[in-house]
Design a protein around this motif. Sequence first.
Motif, PDB file in Angstrom:
ATOM      1  N   GLU A 189     121.619 -22.054 -52.555  1.00  0.00           N
ATOM      2  CA  GLU A 189     121.503 -20.634 -52.906  1.00  0.00           C
ATOM      3  C   GLU A 189     122.687 -20.184 -53.759  1.00  0.00           C
ATOM      4  O   GLU A 189     122.521 -19.423 -54.709  1.00  0.00           O
ATOM      5  CB  GLU A 189     121.407 -19.793 -51.638  1.00  0.00           C
ATOM      6  CG  GLU A 189     120.087 -19.977 -50.891  1.00  0.00           C
ATOM      7  CD  GLU A 189     120.135 -19.444 -49.471  1.00  0.00           C
ATOM      8  OE1 GLU A 189     119.056 -19.156 -48.920  1.00  0.00           O
ATOM      9  OE2 GLU A 189     121.241 -19.326 -48.906  1.00  0.00           O
TER      10      GLU A 189
ATOM     11  N   THR B  36     122.144 -21.378 -57.170  1.00  0.00           N
ATOM     12  CA  THR B  36     121.110 -20.572 -57.825  1.00  0.00           C
ATOM     13  C   THR B  36     121.685 -19.256 -58.331  1.00  0.00           C
ATOM     14  O   THR B  36     121.385 -18.815 -59.450  1.00  0.00           O
ATOM     15  CB  THR B  36     119.948 -20.290 -56.850  1.00  0.00           C
ATOM     16  OG1 THR B  36     119.368 -21.521 -56.434  1.00  0.00           O
ATOM     17  CG2 THR B  36     118.874 -19.436 -57.528  1.00  0.00           C
TER      18      THR B  36
ATOM     19  N   VAL C 279     117.776 -13.637 -54.163  1.00  0.00           N
ATOM     20  CA  VAL C 279     118.483 -14.777 -53.575  1.00  0.00           C
ATOM     21  C   VAL C 279     119.578 -14.287 -52.636  1.00  0.00           C
ATOM     22  O   VAL C 279     119.792 -14.835 -51.550  1.00  0.00           O
ATOM     23  CB  VAL C 279     119.089 -15.671 -54.681  1.00  0.00           C
ATOM     24  CG1 VAL C 279     119.945 -16.786 -54.057  1.00  0.00           C
ATOM     25  CG2 VAL C 279     117.993 -16.274 -55.536  1.00  0.00           C
TER      26      VAL C 279
END
Length: 232
Positions: free
Chosen positions: A112, A115, A145
């Motif tokens: 994450e 990302t 996210v």
Amino acid sequence: MSGHLRPIKLDSYKPLRELVCENIRQAIIDGTFSPGERLMEIQLADEMGVSRTPVREAIRKLELEGFVVMIPRRGTYVADISIKDINEVYEIRTSLDVLAAGLAAERINDDELETLQRLLVEIGQHIEENNMDKIVEVDIAFHDVLYQASRNERLRNIINNLREQITVIRGRSMMYPGRLADTMEEHRALVDSIAARDVERAQNAARIHLENAEHTLLKDMVESHNEKKNKE
């Protein structure tokens, strides 16, 4: 009615009423339809190449979301967002984002975090290309996210329920001169603090980002009001 909507393409898995709703909503967000402008079902249907039924369903949904106002015996009008509306939305969103940022700093995983960093690069590229649609799209993905990394499903659901009210004002704030560059720096500070697992710094970064966005939007509204008044 001066708007020009894109014809609906029936190549999506989404229901027709949802496609129509998204089309009208986006036209309101990007300023194709102005606050106070009347929306005529027949003209909207003709422009999109659909019947009046999905248009009528879309307008009802947009009224619930606060994008339009339906006045008995007078018609449907694009809602004019007030300063009170903005204050209320940002009060709620700031509290939620501060909570999400703090939780993300504690709970985010490496994928994450990677990302978030990749999405930051994407936003920067779209800023260079001046592609506002893509900027907003990737900005939404960035925050999604962040919310996911909070590991709090109820928090995500509450934020999603507020999403459309946030979207209608997010684009206007971003288009203010200089705001995109500031947004990039604020996002970078947020990601850096989360990567450092610094809960307090992450919460502060989220708070500063939302406060600056609200301040910019209010400044834009005042300037637009003064400009309109000077032309009268």
